[in-house]
Design a protein around this motif. Structure first.
Motif, PDB file in Angstrom:
ATOM      1  N   SER A  58      16.686  22.961  66.299  1.00 25.86           N
ATOM      2  CA  SER A  58      18.088  22.583  66.273  1.00 25.86           C
ATOM      3  C   SER A  58      18.277  21.081  66.443  1.00 25.86           C
ATOM      4  O   SER A  58      18.657  20.380  65.530  1.00 25.86           O
ATOM      5  N   CYS A  59      17.979  20.559  67.644  1.00 25.21           N
ATOM      6  CA  CYS A  59      18.360  19.169  67.947  1.00 25.21           C
ATOM      7  C   CYS A  59      17.321  18.133  67.515  1.00 25.21           C
ATOM      8  O   CYS A  59      17.666  16.986  67.287  1.00 25.21           O
ATOM      9  N   ARG A  60      16.048  18.500  67.472  1.00 22.89           N
ATOM     10  CA  ARG A  60      14.944  17.565  67.223  1.00 22.89           C
ATOM     11  C   ARG A  60      14.906  16.425  68.242  1.00 22.89           C
ATOM     12  O   ARG A  60      14.418  15.349  67.951  1.00 22.89           O
ATOM     13  N   ILE A  63      15.736  18.544  73.628  1.00 24.14           N
ATOM     14  CA  ILE A  63      16.828  18.924  74.526  1.00 24.14           C
ATOM     15  C   ILE A  63      17.038  20.437  74.542  1.00 24.14           C
ATOM     16  O   ILE A  63      17.102  21.049  75.601  1.00 24.14           O
ATOM     17  N   CYS A  64      17.135  21.060  73.387  1.00 25.93           N
ATOM     18  CA  CYS A  64      17.564  22.464  73.327  1.00 25.93           C
ATOM     19  C   CYS A  64      16.424  23.462  73.535  1.00 25.93           C
ATOM     20  O   CYS A  64      16.654  24.586  73.936  1.00 25.93           O
ATOM     21  N   GLY A  65      15.193  23.094  73.210  1.00 33.47           N
ATOM     22  CA  GLY A  65      14.061  24.000  73.351  1.00 33.47           C
ATOM     23  C   GLY A  65      13.908  24.994  72.209  1.00 33.47           C
ATOM     24  O   GLY A  65      13.002  25.814  72.225  1.00 33.47           O
ATOM     25  N   CYS A  67      12.727  24.655  69.293  1.00 34.13           N
ATOM     26  CA  CYS A  67      11.530  24.481  68.464  1.00 34.13           C
ATOM     27  C   CYS A  67      10.251  24.844  69.211  1.00 34.13           C
ATOM     28  O   CYS A  67       9.165  24.601  68.692  1.00 34.13           O
TER      29      CYS A  67
END
Ligand code: FES
Length: 72
Positions: A58-60, A63-65, A67
């Motif tokens: 998602s964010c690359r 931050i979001c986890g 990946c």
């Protein structure tokens, strides 16, 4: 891909429950540079080698986890 471009092998565990009886490993040759991430490698596979490869991100920006992957 030029002849002297460096490549790395990315081996991916694949499984399509409607087609495959068991999961299997698939190997892709991916061009790389020293500043490249694993996520960029799998994005290369999806964009240029096998559009059926699926993964989440998602964010690359770490931050979001989304990946998160199990590697090696
Ligand atoms: S896509 Fe990797 S942490 Fe958000």
């Amino acid at each position: 891909m030029s002849e002297n471009q460096r490549t790395i092998e990315i081996e991916v565990l694949r499984y399509h429950p409607e087609k495959d009886q068991v999961p299997y490993q698939q190997v892709f040759q991916v061009p790389f540079t020293d500043d490249m991430s694993v996520l960029q490698g799998v994005q290369y596979i999806k964009d240029y080698l096998d559009g059926s490869l699926s993964f989440r991100w998602s964010c690359r920006m770490a931050i979001c986890g989304s990946c998160g992957m199990m590697i090696n």
